[in-house]
Scaffold this motif. Structure first.
Motif, PDB file in Angstrom:
ATOM      1  N   ASP A 189       0.835  -1.211   0.000  1.00 38.48           N
ATOM      2  CA  ASP A 189       0.000   0.000   0.000  1.00 38.48           C
ATOM      3  C   ASP A 189       0.863   1.253   0.000  1.00 38.48           C
ATOM      4  O   ASP A 189       0.563   2.229  -0.700  1.00 38.48           O
ATOM      5  N   ALA A 190       1.943   1.224   0.782  1.00 38.86           N
ATOM      6  CA  ALA A 190       2.831   2.392   0.849  1.00 38.86           C
ATOM      7  C   ALA A 190       3.519   2.634  -0.490  1.00 38.86           C
ATOM      8  O   ALA A 190       3.653   3.782  -0.934  1.00 38.86           O
ATOM      9  N   ILE A 191       3.960   1.560  -1.142  1.00 39.55           N
ATOM     10  CA  ILE A 191       4.617   1.716  -2.440  1.00 39.55           C
ATOM     11  C   ILE A 191       3.645   2.243  -3.482  1.00 39.55           C
ATOM     12  O   ILE A 191       3.955   3.176  -4.231  1.00 39.55           O
ATOM     13  N   LEU A 192       2.454   1.668  -3.538  1.00 40.95           N
ATOM     14  CA  LEU A 192       1.462   2.106  -4.518  1.00 40.95           C
ATOM     15  C   LEU A 192       1.059   3.557  -4.282  1.00 40.95           C
ATOM     16  O   LEU A 192       0.912   4.339  -5.233  1.00 40.95           O
ATOM     17  N   ASP A 193       0.902   3.928  -3.016  1.00 40.27           N
ATOM     18  CA  ASP A 193       0.499   5.299  -2.705  1.00 40.27           C
ATOM     19  C   ASP A 193       1.610   6.284  -3.091  1.00 40.27           C
ATOM     20  O   ASP A 193       1.345   7.334  -3.679  1.00 40.27           O
ATOM     21  N   THR A 194       2.853   5.937  -2.770  1.00 38.20           N
ATOM     22  CA  THR A 194       3.972   6.824  -3.103  1.00 38.20           C
ATOM     23  C   THR A 194       4.159   6.908  -4.611  1.00 38.20           C
ATOM     24  O   THR A 194       4.446   7.981  -5.151  1.00 38.20           O
ATOM     25  N   ALA A 195       3.987   5.785  -5.292  1.00 35.02           N
ATOM     26  CA  ALA A 195       4.155   5.770  -6.749  1.00 35.02           C
ATOM     27  C   ALA A 195       3.067   6.570  -7.450  1.00 35.02           C
ATOM     28  O   ALA A 195       3.235   6.957  -8.612  1.00 35.02           O
TER      29      ALA A 195
END
Length: 288
Positions: free
Chosen positions: A96-102
């Motif tokens: 979730d953190a990677i997708l949100d940051t991306a």
């Protein structure tokens, strides 16, 4: 590479442990090659020991010890390199953190690799990779090899689908002028039947006719036909020819995606010793 097609940002997802040196080195090399901004993301998934619980409860009091240590390490790592990365420390679940940051990455590339931490280890094996590959708009680069210069020997898996077309176009855009093997596998054939290889080579040329390639790019692309199981055939070729990068198009109904998203123990990623770039097919695409 000109400014109109150069990725403007790179996102490296890492927990900054010793096992993450390879993706970090590759992200540094690509940031220099593309003159791109580098964002480094590390995720705190939650406390696991009493000391970590205390630190977790106090995390609002200021910059955490983890973040301070990470900033010092990155300052030393990138000193004099010509790259000045931006560090982001997020709380929560890794994907979730990677997708949100991306989501704010624009036309960038996401870079990751294996580590000793279970959450990041699953970026390579298991459903976590599937969630990232399906959820990211940007290409996902999974790094395994040491960085010894830019990618020079590249394979793009081709099943004649829109996923493969996007994968090839992305490889050409990111790595112009590099030698690319456009690899199609004749499945379920112990030996290719007479005429099958020339037929598939002709189909590969027609496939190239339908790709949006810049002038002169086609001369660097060599269609090749293998036979056998997709996973074993590609992995064997990659090993025998010392490939540095395999590019896979990811789409739910793509044959390449079916192999990639298949059994955890027999996944193509698990068998490849080289780096892998996963490229999601365009919305509404169709299989070839």
């Amino acid at each position: 590479m000109n400014d109109s097609i150069r990725p403007s940002r790179l996102l490296l997802a890492t927990d900054l442990c010793a096992h993450c040196d390879r993706p970090l080195d590759r992200a540094k090399q690509l940031a220099l090659e593309w003159q791109s901004e580098l964002v480094i993301l590390t995720v705190r998934e939650g406390p696991r020991t009493p000391d970590e619980v205390s630190a977790w409860l106090d995390r609002g009091a200021g910059v955490s010890a983890l973040e301070l240590a990470a900033r010092r390490e990155l300052q030393e790592e990138f000193a004099g390199s010509g790259v000045a990365p931006t560090l982001q420390v997020r709380d929560g679940e890794v994907v979730d953190a990677i997708l949100d940051t991306a989501g704010s990455l624009g036309d960038g590339v996401v870079v990751t690799g294996a580590s000793r931490d279970e959450g990041f280890q699953q970026l390579i094996f298991g459903s976590t990779t599937e969630r990232l590959a399906q959820g990211l708009v940007q290409p996902l680069l999974v790094v395994r090899q040491r960085t010894r210069g830019g990618y020079a020997r590249i394979l793009v898996a081709n099943d004649f689908s829109d996923a493969s077309r996007r994968a090839l176009e992305t490889a050409v855009r990111l790595f112009p002028g590099r030698r690319i093997v456009l690899f199609h596998v004749l499945e379920a054939l112990a030996e290719p039947v007479a005429g099958a290889v020339p037929e598939m080579l002709a189909a590969s040329e027609r496939f190239l006719d339908g790709c949006a390639l810049p002038p002169g790019a086609r001369q660097h692309i060599a269609p090749f036909i293998g036979h056998g199981g997709v996973t074993g055939t590609i992995a064997r070729y990659a090993h025998e020819h010392a490939l540095q990068l395999v590019v896979l198009g990811v789409r739910e109904r793509s044959s390449v995606a079916r192999v990639f998203m298949g059994s955890r123990s027999d996944d193509l990623l698990q068998h490849l010793a080289c780096d892998t770039l996963l490229v999601r097919a365009p919305e509404g695409g169709v299989d070839g």
